[in-house]
Design a protein around this motif. Structure first.
Motif, PDB file in Angstrom:
ATOM      1  N   TYR A  96       0.698  -1.234  -0.042  1.00 28.06           N
ATOM      2  CA  TYR A  96       0.071  -0.065  -0.014  1.00 28.06           C
ATOM      3  C   TYR A  96       0.979   1.309  -0.011  1.00 28.06           C
ATOM      4  CZ  TYR A  96      -4.125  -3.132   0.881  1.00 28.06           C
ATOM      5  OH  TYR A  96      -5.070  -3.970   0.912  1.00 28.06           O
ATOM      6  N   ARG A 130      -4.329  -2.842   6.971  1.00 29.22           N
ATOM      7  CA  ARG A 130      -4.921  -2.802   5.371  1.00 29.22           C
ATOM      8  C   ARG A 130      -6.372  -2.275   5.294  1.00 29.22           C
ATOM      9  NH1 ARG A 130      -2.833  -8.282   6.248  1.00 29.22           N
ATOM     10  NH2 ARG A 130      -0.551  -8.516   5.374  1.00 29.22           N
ATOM     11  N   ARG A 138      -6.778   3.857  -0.665  1.00 24.92           N
ATOM     12  CA  ARG A 138      -5.478   3.267  -1.284  1.00 24.92           C
ATOM     13  C   ARG A 138      -5.737   2.002  -1.936  1.00 24.92           C
ATOM     14  NH1 ARG A 138       0.096   4.480   2.026  1.00 24.92           N
ATOM     15  NH2 ARG A 138      -0.366   6.218   3.178  1.00 24.92           N
ATOM     16  N   PRO A 140      -3.958  -1.458  -3.503  1.00 23.77           N
ATOM     17  CA  PRO A 140      -2.617  -1.970  -3.487  1.00 23.77           C
ATOM     18  C   PRO A 140      -1.972  -2.267  -4.785  1.00 23.77           C
ATOM     19  CG  PRO A 140      -4.275  -3.636  -3.148  1.00 23.77           C
ATOM     20  CD  PRO A 140      -5.036  -2.403  -3.185  1.00 23.77           C
TER      21      PRO A 140
END
Length: 440
Positions: A96, A130, A138, A140
């Motif tokens: 990330y 996460r 965000r 990944p």
């Protein structure tokens, strides 16, 4: 054997990437194998259809017909499936970090004297972390987890090659937007399209180390590799597909013969002498990848021009007839061929022999005398000797003083094919008029 040439349609082909295309083709034909053209167009922002067509046009101009063609943008689902397989095996993991954060990590590593290898920080993230990143918007990117073990292969050019996975950074295989990068798409294609040999530039050597593990992780057979030094220009600088003067398109437009470039690139960087070869099958028969060295080859356009002239001097009339005017016959071709640098030069000599020429008269009395002493036709190559013999006896001239005024009057030029060959083609009527100073 199956090889592939895999250009990205983001620009025109130049001599630097035409070389691996040619060498792959020659290696395949030498072994009775097949040649795959793979268009690596997953970079949708920079790839253009017109470049794809230009690449195909350039390859066909060189005579490098492909046995199969594949386009990566048509195979995206295959890369998705491969990525899911790697995720399930724990070999593909989400990261990330932003580009700025990755840049800072790189800077800190370099300042500390460490190689800029990714620290696998993403593997230490908790589920909550996460989830938080996802909530922030965000998305990944996905990295391939390398095994920290020896990676070895026997390279057909470089010999034994060794890496250790611990000294390599886990490569990004999938972008944040889900698009695959070259590393994974290339391996998936090589596996599924049964590529057995990969011949490419030495700038891919470290990438190959990564891909060896990727082949293994995806259950594919590892191809045989050959990594060639990249071609430099005459000054030693690297080539770029954006250098228009060395693009295949510009070379074609300049009048270069395709077999000149094939002859040059097929031997450039090898222990074999560069010689003009008129047929691709002959180059294929003589091809041996083990003759190529690790030294940087230099591409010199001046050498290419000289080679083009040597090639034309070998070419038979049947190989050029379709590109010449209808009244350009084999006798004329054989007469002017030794003086050609480009095929377009042939038109000049056609016009001198078949058309009208404004003569250059240095000594009107001498050339008038020559006109009067022209023997009757039919003429052959002995006619010139008879004429100059008679003029030498009557004028006392010899050498350049004898020959040059005649050449200037008969052709309008101070150079060219032997006049014993040209004179019968010019014919008595034109020759007489020109020697008298008339345009004929």
């Amino acid at each position: 054997m199956k090889v592939r040439f895999a250009p990205s349609p983001t620009g025109l082909l130049h001599v630097g990437n035409a070389r691996p295309a040619l060498l792959n083709w020659l290696m395949a034909r030498n072994a009775g194998g097949s040649f795959l053209l793979r268009i690596d167009d997953t970079d949708s922002e920079r790839s253009r259809d017109e470049y794809t067509q230009a690449i195909k046009d350039d390859l066909l101009w060189l005579g490098l017909e492909w046995d199969e063609v594949a386009t990566q943008s048509d195979r995206l689902e295959r890369y998705d499936l491969a990525a899911e397989k790697l995720k399930a095996a724990g070999r593909l993991y989400p990261c990330y970090e932003t580009p700025e954060e990755l840049g800072l990590k790189r800077k800190i590593a370099l300042q500390a004297g460490r190689p800029p290898i990714y620290d696998r920080g993403a593997l230490k993230l908790s589920d909550d972390e996460r989830t938080k990143f996802e909530a922030e918007g965000r998305r990944p990117h996905w990295r391939f987890k390398l095994e920290h073990e020896d990676i070895e292969w026997e390279d057909l050019v470089r010999g034994a090659v060794h890496f250790n996975g611990a000294h390599l950074t886990d490569p990004v295989l999938i972008r944040e937007d889900g698009r695959p990068l070259y590393t994974i798409s290339s391996v998936v294609d090589d596996i599924e399209l049964d590529v057995t040999h990969i011949l490419r530039g030495e700038d891919h050597v470290s990438n190959t180390a990564v891909q060896v593990q990727l082949f293994e992780a995806l259950g594919g057979s590892i191809p045989t590799f050959a990594h060639l030094p990249l071609v430099a220009d005459a000054s030693g600088q690297g080539l770029s597909k954006r250098i228009g003067s060395l693009s295949l398109q510009s070379l074609r437009e300049s009048g270069l013969e395709p077999m000149t470039l094939n002859s040059y690139l097929a031997r450039l960087g090898s222990s074999d002498a560069i010689e003009p070869v008129t047929d691709l099958s002959q180059l294929a028969k003589q091809f041996d990848i083990t003759h190529f060295s690790r030294g940087t080859p230099r591409f010199d356009p001046e050498e290419l021009d000289l080679l083009n002239a040597r090639l034309l001097h070998l070419m038979g009339f049947e190989s050029v007839q379709a590109r010449l005017s209808d009244d350009f016959d084999e006798v004329l071709w054989n007469a002017v061929r030794p003086n050609l640098t480009k095929l377009s030069d042939a038109k000049l000599w056609h016009d001198i022999c078949r058309g009208a020429v404004k003569p250059v008269i240095e000594d009107a009395d001498f050339t008038q005398s020559a006109a009067e002493q022209l023997p009757p036709e039919p003429w052959d190559e002995a006619t010139w000797g008879s004429l100059t013999g008679a003029l030498k006896a009557s004028s006392g001239r010899k050498g350049k003083a004898l020959f040059m005024p005649l050449r200037l009057a008969l052709t309008g030029l101070d150079h060219g094919p032997e006049l014993k060959v040209l004179l019968p083609l010019i014919g008595r009527e034109r020759a007489a008029a020109r020697l008298k100073g008339e345009t004929a």
